[in-house]
Design a protein around this motif. Structure first.
Motif, PDB file in Angstrom:
ATOM      1  N   ILE A 287      -0.365  -8.418   0.976  1.00 15.71           N
ATOM      2  CA  ILE A 287      -0.890  -9.888   1.201  1.00 15.71           C
ATOM      3  C   ILE A 287      -0.227 -10.800   2.027  1.00 15.71           C
ATOM      4  O   ILE A 287       1.007 -10.740   1.810  1.00 15.71           O
ATOM      5  CB  ILE A 287      -1.032 -10.390  -0.338  1.00 15.71           C
TER       6      ILE A 287
ATOM      7  N   GLU B  66       3.221  -7.271 -10.937  1.00 15.50           N
ATOM      8  CA  GLU B  66       3.181  -6.122  -9.817  1.00 15.50           C
ATOM      9  C   GLU B  66       4.190  -5.642  -9.042  1.00 15.50           C
ATOM     10  O   GLU B  66       4.096  -4.616  -8.770  1.00 15.50           O
ATOM     11  CB  GLU B  66       2.144  -6.897  -8.953  1.00 15.50           C
TER      12      GLU B  66
ATOM     13  N   THR C   4       2.818 -11.944  -4.629  1.00 19.61           N
ATOM     14  CA  THR C   4       2.306 -11.420  -5.883  1.00 19.61           C
ATOM     15  C   THR C   4       2.891 -11.421  -6.985  1.00 19.61           C
ATOM     16  O   THR C   4       4.091 -12.023  -7.109  1.00 19.61           O
ATOM     17  CB  THR C   4       1.860  -9.844  -5.708  1.00 19.61           C
ATOM     18  N   SER C   5       2.524 -11.060  -8.250  1.00 16.90           N
ATOM     19  CA  SER C   5       3.056 -11.370  -9.487  1.00 16.90           C
ATOM     20  C   SER C   5       4.457 -10.594  -9.808  1.00 16.90           C
ATOM     21  O   SER C   5       4.700  -9.479  -8.984  1.00 16.90           O
ATOM     22  CB  SER C   5       2.076 -10.966 -10.612  1.00 16.90           C
TER      23      SER C   5
ATOM     24  N   ASP D 284      -1.049  -4.168  -4.539  1.00 22.45           N
ATOM     25  CA  ASP D 284      -1.084  -4.542  -2.957  1.00 22.45           C
ATOM     26  C   ASP D 284      -0.097  -5.463  -2.603  1.00 22.45           C
ATOM     27  O   ASP D 284       0.273  -6.743  -2.885  1.00 22.45           O
ATOM     28  CB  ASP D 284      -2.535  -5.416  -2.950  1.00 22.45           C
TER      29      ASP D 284
ATOM     30  N   ASP E  51      -0.403 -16.189  -3.498  1.00 18.87           N
ATOM     31  CA  ASP E  51      -1.429 -15.559  -4.433  1.00 18.87           C
ATOM     32  C   ASP E  51      -1.752 -16.616  -5.450  1.00 18.87           C
ATOM     33  O   ASP E  51      -2.363 -16.006  -6.435  1.00 18.87           O
ATOM     34  CB  ASP E  51      -0.810 -14.545  -5.207  1.00 18.87           C
TER      35      ASP E  51
END
Length: 405
Positions: free
Chosen positions: A43, A389, A385-386, A40, A47
Motif C-alpha cells: 500500500i 495486519e 496498514t493496521s 497487503d 489506510d
C-alpha cells in the motif's frame, strides 16, 4: 472482409515498464477477488479516510457549483493557499504565479520533464528511487542516470556519487526526501554538500519531491534544498501534494512551485493535456491546507507507532535485516540473507523478486521487490496498514522463512 492492422506504437513506449507498485496492488486485488487471504504490504497510501472536514468542504463545493473547468494552473484560491503553506511550514517564498496545480504530483513531474528534456538529455536519479521517475524520463526522450547509494550511506546520495553521475548532458537531479522506498531524510549538511556540487553545474535543475514531508519521526526533520541553498531557486522545482498527508490519494491534487518560466511551460502543457485538476478536488485541497492540521500530526504519530511495531516484528527473522527509517511509511529490509535458499517446493531464491513471489504464494504476504526501486536484495513493505495486519504479516514472514532450506 477486414485486414490485419499494421498500426504501430511509439518506440518510447517500448522502453517503459508497468508501475511495479501499481501492478503489485492489482495482483493483491485479483487474489482477494479469487478468495485468497492476502496481507497487503504494497500500500502506497494512508489506510484511513480523508478527514471529515475536508470531505465536507468538497461536498459544499459541489453544492455551490464547483463542477466546471478551472484555469490550467489551478484556482487562485488554491495557489494562494499553497504559497501560504510553503511560507508557514517550509519557510519558502513563492508567488501564486510560480505555482501550478495538477492531477497529482506524478502528472507535474511528468510535465516538468516534458517541458525541459530534449533527446538524450540526462536525469540523475539516486537509487533507491520511486519506480516512476526513470520511466517518465524515458517517455520524454531523456536518459535516466542512476546514481548508487547503499545502506552504509543511509540510502542517500553522496556528493561524490553525484559528481560522478553528472555530465555535460545532465539536465535534472531528482531528490526525494523523505524517500520512497527507504524512508531516508537528508540532513541540512547533506543537502548543503549536494548543493555545493550543483553550483558547479549551472545547467542542472533540481526537482525536490517532498510528498512525504510530514512523516518524519523521532529527531528527524524535513528540509527542502532551498532551505539550505536559496541561490538555486532559479532552477529548483518543489513538488508536493495533498495525497499522503491528508489521505487524499483519490482526489488527485498535487502542486509544484518553481521558477516562473518553468511553471509557465508546465501550464502550457497542462492546457493541451489534462486542462486542469478537478474543481472539487482543488476546493477540498484549500480546506486541507488552510484548515485544522491536527489530522496530519495524528497520522504521523500513528505511522511512527506502526513503524516501530513492524521493525520489531522483523527483527527476529533470520536472513532479514531492517533499519528503522526516519520518514515516509515504508520499511526497506534487506533479504540478502535469504538468497540462495530453497523453498519447500524446491525453487531457488536467486533474487529479491523470487523472495517477494515466495512470500505471496506461500503465506499471502504482498510486498514489492527492491529491484524495481533500483536496489536489488531488498523488499519494500508498507506499514500504512493496521497493527493487527502488521503483526499477522510479520508472523507469516517468519513462518515462510523458517520453511526455507
Amino acid at each position: 472482409m477486414s485486414t490485419a492492422s499494421t498500426a504501430s506504437f511509439s518506440s518510447r513506449l517500448a522502453q517503459v515498464k508497468p508501475s511495479p507498485s501499481v501492478a503489485a496492488k492489482a495482483r493483491v486485488d485479483a487474489l482477494r477477488a479469487a478468495g485468497r487471504d492476502i496481507i497487503d504490504f504494497t500500500i502506497g497510501e494512508p489506510d484511513f479516510p480523508t478527514p471529515e472536514h475536508i470531505v465536507q468542504a468538497g461536498a459544499r463545493a459541489l453544492a455551490e457549483g464547483a463542477t466546471r473547468y478551472t484555469g490550467s494552473a489551478g484556482t487562485p484560491a488554491l495557489r494562494r493557499a499553497i504559497c501560504a503553506k510553503l511560507q508557514r511550514e517550509n519557510r519558502l517564498d513563492f508567488q501564486p504565479g510560480q505555482v501550478i496545480v495538477g492531477t497529482g504530483a506524478k502528472q507535474l513531474i511528468f510535465n516538468a520533464f516534458a517541458a525541459t528534456l530534449n533527446e538524450d538529455d540526462e536525469v540523475v536519479i539516486p537509487a533507491p528511487y520511486w519506480v516512476s521517475y526513470p520511466d517518465m524520463v524515458l517517455l520524454n526522450g531523456g536518459t535516466p542516470v542512476i546514481a548508487p547509494s547503499s545502506a552504509a550511506t543511509g540510502f542517500k546520495l553522496t556528493p561524490e556519487a553525484l559528481r560522478q553521475a553528472l555530465t555535460p548532458r545532465s539536465r535534472w537531479l531528482v531528490l526525494n526526501t523523505p524517500n520512497n522506498p527507504s524512508g531516508a531524510i537528508y540532513t541540512e549538511s547533506e543537502l548543503g554538500a549536494l548543493c555545493e556540487v550543483l553550483r558547479g553545474f549551472p545547467a542542472v535543475r533540481v526537482m525536490t519531491d517532498e510528498i512525504y514531508e510530514h512523516f518524519a519521526y523521532g529527531g528527524a526533520r524535513h528540509l527542502s534544498p532551498l532551505n539550505v541553498a536559496p541561490d538555486l531557486a532559479d532552477r529548483t522545482l518543489v513538488v508536493n501534494g495533498v495525497s499522503k498527508a491528508y489521505a487524499m490519494t483519490g482526489w488527485r491534487v498535487g502542486y509544484a512551485a518553481g521558477p516562473l518560466d518553468l511553471i509557465r511551460a508546465m501550464t502550457l502543457l497542462a492546457s493541451q493535456t489534462t486542462t486542469c485538476a478537478s474543481a472539487v478536488g482543488q476546493a477540498a485541497a484549500v480546506t486541507a491546507l488552510e484548515g485544522p492540521q491536527e489530522c496530519v500530526a495524528q497520522a504521523r504519530d500513528l505511522f511512527e507507532q506502526r513503524r516501530d511495531r513492524m521493525v520489531s516484528g522483523l527483527a527476529t527473522i533470520p536472513g532479514v535485516s531492517c533499519s528503522s527509517p526516519d520518514g515516509a511509511f515504508y520499511l526497506f529490509p534487506s533479504v540478502q540473507g535469504l538468497l540462495g535458499k530453497t523453498t519447500p517446493q524446491g525453487r531457488l531464491l536467486a533474487g529479491d523478486p523470487d523472495v517477494a513471489a515466495y512470500l505471496l504464494d506461500a503465506v499471502g504476504v504482498a510486498s514489492v521487490d527492491g529491484s524495481s526501486y533500483g536496489m536489488p536484495g531488498y523488499l519494500r513493505l508498507s506499514f500504512a496498514t493496521s497493527a493487527a495486519e502488521i503483526d499477522r504479516g510479520c508472523a507469516a514472514i517468519a513462518q515462510a522463512v523458517a520453511a526455507l532450506r
